[in-house]
Design an enzyme around this catalytic site. Structure first.
Site, mmCIF file in Angstrom:
data_model
loop_
_atom_site.group_PDB
_atom_site.id
_atom_site.type_symbol
_atom_site.label_atom_id
_atom_site.label_comp_id
_atom_site.label_asym_id
_atom_site.label_seq_id
_atom_site.Cartn_x
_atom_site.Cartn_y
_atom_site.Cartn_z
ATOM 1 N N ASP A 6 0.828 -1.201 0.000
ATOM 2 C CA ASP A 6 0.000 0.000 0.000
ATOM 3 C C ASP A 6 0.864 1.254 0.000
ATOM 4 O O ASP A 6 1.897 1.309 0.679
ATOM 5 C CB ASP A 6 -0.898 -0.019 1.240
ATOM 6 C CG ASP A 6 -1.815 1.184 1.314
ATOM 7 O OD1 ASP A 6 -2.752 1.254 0.513
ATOM 8 O OD2 ASP A 6 -1.563 2.064 2.166
ATOM 9 N N GLU A 36 13.559 -15.707 -1.004
ATOM 10 C CA GLU A 36 13.730 -16.906 -0.183
ATOM 11 C C GLU A 36 12.514 -17.834 -0.286
ATOM 12 O O GLU A 36 12.619 -19.041 -0.052
ATOM 13 C CB GLU A 36 13.929 -16.515 1.287
ATOM 14 C CG GLU A 36 15.187 -15.723 1.580
ATOM 15 C CD GLU A 36 15.217 -15.256 3.030
ATOM 16 O OE1 GLU A 36 14.558 -15.913 3.879
ATOM 17 O OE2 GLU A 36 15.877 -14.236 3.314
#
Length: 533
Positions: free
Chosen positions: A211, A253
């Site tokens: 956001d 990851e």
């Protein structure tokens, strides 16, 4: 476990992502507020629609002063929606149906009920706790004036972005006073958000929507806003890119994906966020706000593709979201564009015209290369609802003293079953926002039985969309007011915005159209068609 339709590693480059505004999607416990139980019960519907992923607007613990974008705890689900265990079940159950999950992170600010901010208030001026935010003494003889002149980020709001505390300090909030801005120059703020990302990736989410992604970094001096600031003191600052490179390392990851909310007019600076070691995608607001005009739509498509090409990032296409006037209503007005500053109540609209154009726009957006975001209810052709003044909840309305109608009109709870109380949203208590009297006519159960409904069109289009492939777009010769292009998969899209019917390319086989062709086999005005060359 089911395999998503885009099962390749870079599934996000051509996905259809469905935006879930939990509070208004489906009410599982009958208290008038949508919840995770409601979403879980409707997963078969979402799988039948054919979407690849769900993006959830904030479902975290929140006082709900701004629709959940005031977060008190990123590791807890708000009790109105359910529990963390339910969220984990929802993520897993969606994935079993081949649907990935994206969550919404709000890094610019937190709720004033967040433990950090409560500790900062208790600790007093000059304390380490206040260094996590932007606390400053005021200007003027007695510190009675705000530290600077920055404007609110709520459209139409004339309220200050600084609030003074009884101890004399002021604190910065680019949005409401209940949303204090974090100090992203502080290493603890960066560590905390990287931990939050890992928390949700560990729970199986596939990606994160960011956001207000261009607002985090602030000039440490917090200077006044110059007429033409360079660099800007709080928008699109260069320090942001270090933050997102660190985030990208975390996402990599887990094979996680980012989509940033980045409102920037400068194409070159916009593209910086999409470099290979930063965000994967960013929302395309030029297309969303574009009027229903062939020349301007083509320019928006070309500009968007050109912005993304240098960094090899996929474009995103969206017609509506939880902040924007619904497409059917907007396209039925004389001014078919979208501008926050121009929102007003009572603007005349032609629902039939708006629906015809929205159906055509659905086929246009789903034919473009990249990712499509579909806001809940758009697949039902829902119009914007006018909310009685005494039921409005959006702070944008109150902070503009009523000059902005707010965003509640596109957040009205969905209609599921025409013959049930509250159109099947939840049967025991009136929804948190009132539904218009004609809402049952848009209900899912009615539209599922109608092969010509907006829902049927979306289902068929999403099912056919893989035919376009992942290749580029090539514009085809077309008369004024007509958009025509081919994709590498050998499929064509033609959209007629001209007042006269358009001839379809030949030889070609019609795959799908947003409305019937005329008796001569031509494409009427405000109609789109997909064809196999």
């Amino acid at each position: 476990m089911g395999q998503p339709r885009h099962a390749q590693k870079e599934w996000w480059r051509s996905a259809v992502v469905y935006q879930v505004y939990v509070r208004s999607f489906a009410d599982g416990d009958g208290d008038g507020t949508g919840d995770l139980a409601g979403v879980r019960a409707r997963l078969p519907y979402l799988a039948g629609l054919g979407v690849d992923a769900l993006w959830f607007t904030p479902w975290y613990l929140s006082p709900m002063k701004d629709g959940g974008y005031d977060v008190a705890d990123y590791r807890a689900i708000d009790p109105a929606f359910g529990t963390l265990a339910e969220a984990e079940k929802l993520i897993a159950e969606a994935r079993e149906r081949g649907i990935r999950t994206l969550v919404d992170i709000v890094p610019n600010h937190v709720s004033d009920q967040h433990p950090w901010f409560r500790a900062a208030l208790a600790a007093g001026p000059g304390s380490p706790e206040r260094e996590l935010f932007h606390f400053r003494p005021g200007r003027g003889r007695n510190g009675e004036l705000p530290p600077n002149d920055w404007p609110s980020q709520f459209a139409g709001s004339t309220e200050p972005v600084w609030t003074r505390l009884p101890d004399g300090d002021w604190y910065l909030h680019l949005f409401t006073p209940e949303q204090p801005d974090l100090n992203w120059a502080h290493p603890a703020v960066r560590r905390e958000h990287e931990d939050i990302l890992r928390f949700w990736f560990e729970r199986g989410v596939a990606g994160v929507r960011i956001d207000s992604a261009a607002l985090l970094a602030k000039d440490p001096d917090l200077p006044d806003l110059a007429a033409d600031p360079e660099p800007h003191p709080f928008l699109d600052r260069d320090e942001l890119h270090d933050i997102y490179r660190a985030w990208r390392r975390v996402a990599d990851e887990y094979d996680g994906v980012f989509v940033g909310e980045v409102w920037l007019p400068d194409a070159e600076r916009f593209a910086r966020y999409l470099r290979p070691d930063e965000l994967h995608t960013a929302f395309n607001f030029s297309f969303l706000s574009c009027p229903w005009d062939a020349g301007r739509l083509r320019a928006a498509v070309d500009t968007t593709l050109a912005e993304h090409a240098p960094v090899d990032a996929p474009a995103t296409w969206v017609l509506c979201n939880h902040d924007v006037t619904r497409t059917v209503t907007r396209y039925g007005r004389e001014d078919t564009g979208f501008d926050f500053a121009a929102k007003a109540l009572g603007i005349p609209t032609d629902p039939a015209l708006g629906t015809r154009r929205a159906r055509a726009a659905a086929l246009l957006s789903l034919a473009l290369p990249g990712t499509v975001y579909l806001y809940q209810g758009e697949e039902l052709g829902l119009p914007e609802a006018e909310i009685p003044a005494d039921r409005i909840q959006d702070p944008m309305y109150f902070r503009s003293q009523g000059s902005d109608p707010g965003r509640d009109g596109c957040r009205v709870p969905l209609p599921w079953v025409a013959g049930m109380p509250y159109a099947g949203f939840g049967s025991q208590q009136e929804p948190w926002l009132p539904q218009p009297v004609d809402w049952p006519s848009y209900a899912v159960d009615r539209q599922q039985r109608d092969p010509h409904s907006v829902l049927s069109l979306y289902r068929e289009a999403i099912a056919l969309r893989p035919l376009f492939g992942d290749g580029p777009l090539t514009w085809l010769p077309a008369s004024d007011g007509v958009l025509a292009f081919a994709r590498a998969g050998g499929v064509l899209c033609v959209v007629n915005l001209a007042p006269t019917p358009a001839e379809l390319p030949a030889p070609a086989r019609l795959l799908l159209s947003s409305g019937p062709l005329d008796e001569a086999g031509r494409l009427p005005q405000d109609t789109a068609a997909w064809l196999r060359a």
